[in-house]
Design a protein around this motif. Structure first.
Motif, PDB file in Angstrom:
ATOM      1  N   ALA A 142       0.836  -1.204   0.000  1.00 37.42           N
ATOM      2  CA  ALA A 142       0.000   0.000   0.000  1.00 37.42           C
ATOM      3  C   ALA A 142       0.870   1.253   0.000  1.00 37.42           C
ATOM      4  O   ALA A 142       2.015   1.246   0.467  1.00 37.42           O
ATOM      5  N   THR A 143       0.343   2.319  -0.544  1.00 36.05           N
ATOM      6  CA  THR A 143       0.982   3.634  -0.481  1.00 36.05           C
ATOM      7  C   THR A 143      -0.103   4.667  -0.744  1.00 36.05           C
ATOM      8  O   THR A 143      -1.229   4.332  -1.107  1.00 36.05           O
ATOM      9  N   HIS A 144       0.253   5.940  -0.563  1.00 40.77           N
ATOM     10  CA  HIS A 144      -0.749   6.970  -0.871  1.00 40.77           C
ATOM     11  C   HIS A 144      -0.638   7.357  -2.335  1.00 40.77           C
ATOM     12  O   HIS A 144       0.414   7.227  -2.967  1.00 40.77           O
ATOM     13  N   ASN A 145      -1.760   7.797  -2.889  1.00 37.75           N
ATOM     14  CA  ASN A 145      -1.863   8.089  -4.316  1.00 37.75           C
ATOM     15  C   ASN A 145      -2.085   9.574  -4.564  1.00 37.75           C
ATOM     16  O   ASN A 145      -2.479  10.311  -3.662  1.00 37.75           O
ATOM     17  N   GLN A 146      -1.839   9.946  -5.797  1.00 31.79           N
ATOM     18  CA  GLN A 146      -2.122  11.322  -6.233  1.00 31.79           C
ATOM     19  C   GLN A 146      -2.863  11.284  -7.558  1.00 31.79           C
ATOM     20  O   GLN A 146      -2.627  10.387  -8.386  1.00 31.79           O
ATOM     21  N   ARG A 147      -3.752  12.229  -7.726  1.00 35.86           N
ATOM     22  CA  ARG A 147      -4.291  12.456  -9.074  1.00 35.86           C
ATOM     23  C   ARG A 147      -3.313  13.369  -9.779  1.00 35.86           C
ATOM     24  O   ARG A 147      -3.061  14.495  -9.346  1.00 35.86           O
ATOM     25  N   GLY A 148      -2.731  12.884 -10.854  1.00 34.11           N
ATOM     26  CA  GLY A 148      -1.699  13.636 -11.558  1.00 34.11           C
ATOM     27  C   GLY A 148      -2.218  14.279 -12.820  1.00 34.11           C
ATOM     28  O   GLY A 148      -3.103  13.745 -13.495  1.00 34.11           O
ATOM     29  N   ARG A 149      -1.643  15.419 -13.148  1.00 33.17           N
ATOM     30  CA  ARG A 149      -1.957  16.108 -14.401  1.00 33.17           C
ATOM     31  C   ARG A 149      -0.650  16.312 -15.154  1.00 33.17           C
ATOM     32  O   ARG A 149       0.206  17.076 -14.735  1.00 33.17           O
ATOM     33  N   GLY A 150      -0.516  15.598 -16.260  1.00 30.37           N
ATOM     34  CA  GLY A 150       0.660  15.734 -17.108  1.00 30.37           C
ATOM     35  C   GLY A 150       0.387  16.665 -18.265  1.00 30.37           C
ATOM     36  O   GLY A 150      -0.694  16.635 -18.863  1.00 30.37           O
ATOM     37  N   ILE A 151       1.363  17.512 -18.577  1.00 31.90           N
ATOM     38  CA  ILE A 151       1.202  18.523 -19.628  1.00 31.90           C
ATOM     39  C   ILE A 151       2.432  18.498 -20.523  1.00 31.90           C
ATOM     40  O   ILE A 151       3.564  18.549 -20.036  1.00 31.90           O
ATOM     41  N   ILE A 152       2.207  18.407 -21.816  1.00 30.83           N
ATOM     42  CA  ILE A 152       3.285  18.469 -22.806  1.00 30.83           C
ATOM     43  C   ILE A 152       2.890  19.455 -23.892  1.00 30.83           C
ATOM     44  O   ILE A 152       1.753  19.445 -24.370  1.00 30.83           O
ATOM     45  N   SER A 153       3.844  20.296 -24.310  1.00 31.98           N
ATOM     46  CA  SER A 153       3.649  21.128 -25.492  1.00 31.98           C
ATOM     47  C   SER A 153       4.938  21.160 -26.299  1.00 31.98           C
ATOM     48  O   SER A 153       6.034  21.108 -25.736  1.00 31.98           O
ATOM     49  N   LEU A 154       4.799  21.223 -27.618  1.00 32.51           N
ATOM     50  CA  LEU A 154       5.930  21.350 -28.528  1.00 32.51           C
ATOM     51  C   LEU A 154       5.701  22.551 -29.429  1.00 32.51           C
ATOM     52  O   LEU A 154       4.628  22.695 -30.035  1.00 32.51           O
ATOM     53  N   GLU A 155       6.714  23.408 -29.504  1.00 30.49           N
ATOM     54  CA  GLU A 155       6.658  24.580 -30.376  1.00 30.49           C
ATOM     55  C   GLU A 155       7.599  24.361 -31.551  1.00 30.49           C
ATOM     56  O   GLU A 155       8.787  24.088 -31.362  1.00 30.49           O
ATOM     57  N   VAL A 156       7.062  24.475 -32.768  1.00 32.05           N
ATOM     58  CA  VAL A 156       7.844  24.202 -33.972  1.00 32.05           C
ATOM     59  C   VAL A 156       7.620  25.325 -34.983  1.00 32.05           C
ATOM     60  O   VAL A 156       6.688  26.128 -34.861  1.00 32.05           O
TER      61      VAL A 156
ATOM     62  N   GLU B  93      -1.673  16.151  -7.264  1.00 32.07           N
ATOM     63  CA  GLU B  93      -2.510  16.630  -6.159  1.00 32.07           C
ATOM     64  C   GLU B  93      -2.425  15.620  -5.022  1.00 32.07           C
ATOM     65  O   GLU B  93      -2.998  14.535  -5.101  1.00 32.07           O
ATOM     66  N   GLU B  94      -1.681  15.972  -3.996  1.00 31.21           N
ATOM     67  CA  GLU B  94      -1.374  15.039  -2.914  1.00 31.21           C
ATOM     68  C   GLU B  94      -2.620  14.636  -2.132  1.00 31.21           C
ATOM     69  O   GLU B  94      -3.527  15.442  -1.912  1.00 31.21           O
ATOM     70  N   SER B  95      -2.625  13.382  -1.684  1.00 33.72           N
ATOM     71  CA  SER B  95      -3.763  12.889  -0.906  1.00 33.72           C
ATOM     72  C   SER B  95      -3.541  12.996   0.598  1.00 33.72           C
ATOM     73  O   SER B  95      -4.513  13.009   1.359  1.00 33.72           O
ATOM     74  N   ILE B  96      -2.276  13.080   1.046  1.00 33.73           N
ATOM     75  CA  ILE B  96      -2.016  13.166   2.493  1.00 33.73           C
ATOM     76  C   ILE B  96      -1.355  14.491   2.872  1.00 33.73           C
ATOM     77  O   ILE B  96      -0.904  14.667   4.007  1.00 33.73           O
ATOM     78  N   HIS B  97      -1.286  15.418   1.914  1.00 32.89           N
ATOM     79  CA  HIS B  97      -0.761  16.759   2.180  1.00 32.89           C
ATOM     80  C   HIS B  97      -1.740  17.779   1.621  1.00 32.89           C
ATOM     81  O   HIS B  97      -2.546  17.462   0.749  1.00 32.89           O
ATOM     82  N   ARG B  98      -1.642  18.996   2.097  1.00 38.71           N
ATOM     83  CA  ARG B  98      -2.464  20.068   1.536  1.00 38.71           C
ATOM     84  C   ARG B  98      -1.842  20.656   0.263  1.00 38.71           C
ATOM     85  O   ARG B  98      -2.533  21.316  -0.512  1.00 38.71           O
ATOM     86  N   HIS B  99      -0.559  20.453   0.086  1.00 39.80           N
ATOM     87  CA  HIS B  99       0.109  21.027  -1.075  1.00 39.80           C
ATOM     88  C   HIS B  99       0.082  20.066  -2.260  1.00 39.80           C
ATOM     89  O   HIS B  99      -0.262  18.897  -2.118  1.00 39.80           O
TER      90      HIS B  99
END
Length: 317
Positions: free
Chosen positions: A200-214, A291-297
């Motif tokens: 077991a461990t604590h989980n986070q909802r993650g948001r990954g962002i990628i952009s490419l400028e060409v 978005e941490e599940s066991i922290h406010r940050h």
């Protein structure tokens, strides 16, 4: 009898009281319906929000903002009759139109955001469902001294997934090892169990962002960007899950624990692997927000680099 034609003064062309240049003048929150064509598939209809800007010289009081709407409508009307396959190309066309209409401007920017629906299936039951991904595109057009217009295009996506914390999992693994040994389980059996069953461990909802400028006619696949982001976290998430699906998603995430930094580094490696045709001069921005599940940050990591620098760094390490 002909009525006289009223001549209204062009107030925007007057000299302002405080004559300084402005970096961006324009409009935000412009909503438009955009249809993107796809080969051998039904077109995608997007409800998109645009931001459109030009720079303003110090000798002009204001920009002719109605021309922004004219440029937008002109390009979108053309898109109805001609195949448009890339949202960044749409922004490219609008940015060029803005400079043609605003003869005093040297730079224009167009930004577009939309929600993009992708089809997904549950990992165990294979039930079909839909997921919403945020996509965005930008184009920046610059008027060169010889009168030509140079354009840089950007395409990107933001995808939600989940991560499992490696640090807390290691603590739980040590606790399980101690408890099993106290129960008299031999060390070899304990290690076999711990290697097979993730702790077991604590989980986070993650948001990954990628952009490419060409620049130029370089093609960057939006579907590939989405795939890279999804595969770089501990697990993708699915809207519709039965109990067997939930078990698989949780197990998959806990077998692949990742820090926020791990996600960014994995995305960087996958970008280098997937976009071999994109030139070294492309500018890459990679972000992960957990978005941490066991922290406010929230936890945050980012890498901004030229694609050539990323290639060299990964190749030499």
């Amino acid at each position: 009898m002909e009525l006289p034609i009223a001549q209204f003064p062009d107030v925007q062309a007057n000299r302002p009281k405080i004559p300084i240049n402005l970096t961006r003048v324009g409009v935000t929150g412009v909503k438009k319906l955009v249809e993107i064509k796809r080969k051998d598939k039904r077109p995608i209809v997007l409800i998109s929000t645009f931001e459109i800007f030009v720079d303003l010289p110090s000798d002009r009081k204001g920009a002719n903002l109605s021309r922004n709407f004219e440029a937008m409508d002109e390009v979108l009307e053309k898109a109805i009759n001609l195949p448009v396959y890339e949202i960044e190309e749409l922004c490219n066309d609008v940015a060029k139109s803005l400079l043609r209409r605003h003869e005093y401007a040297t730079r224009s920017e167009v930004r577009m955001k939309s929600e993009y629906v992708v089809k997904r299936e549950a990992p165990s039951t294979k039930m079909k469902c839909q997921e919403v991904v945020d996509i965005f595109a930008e184009a920046t057009a610059t008027r060169l001294e010889e009168g030509d217009i140079a354009v840089k295009k950007l395409i990107g996506a933001e995808v939600v997934g989940m991560t499992a914390c490696p640090c807390a999992q290691e603590i739980m693994r040590d606790n399980a090892k101690t408890a099993l040994r106290e129960l008299g389980v031999d060390l070899e059996t304990v290690m076999n169990f711990l290697n097979k069953v993730p702790m077991a461990t604590h989980n986070q909802r993650g948001r990954g962002i990628i952009s490419l400028e060409v620049s130029g006619d370089v093609d960057v696949s939006l579907e590939t960007i989405i795939k890279i982001i999804e595969s770089s976290m501990s697990s993708s998430i699915v809207e519709l899950l039965k109990r067997s699906d939930e078990a698989l998603v949780v197990e998959r995430a806990h077998q692949n624990p990742k820090f926020v930094e791990d996600c960014v580094r994995t995305m960087a490696q996958n970008i280098v692997s997937e976009f071999t045709h994109v030139p070294d001069s492309a500018r890459v921005t990679i972000k992960q927000i957990n978005e941490e599940s066991i922290h406010r940050h929230n936890a945050f990591a980012e890498r901004v680099a030229l694609l050539g620098d990323l290639r060299d760094e990964i190749k030499n390490n």
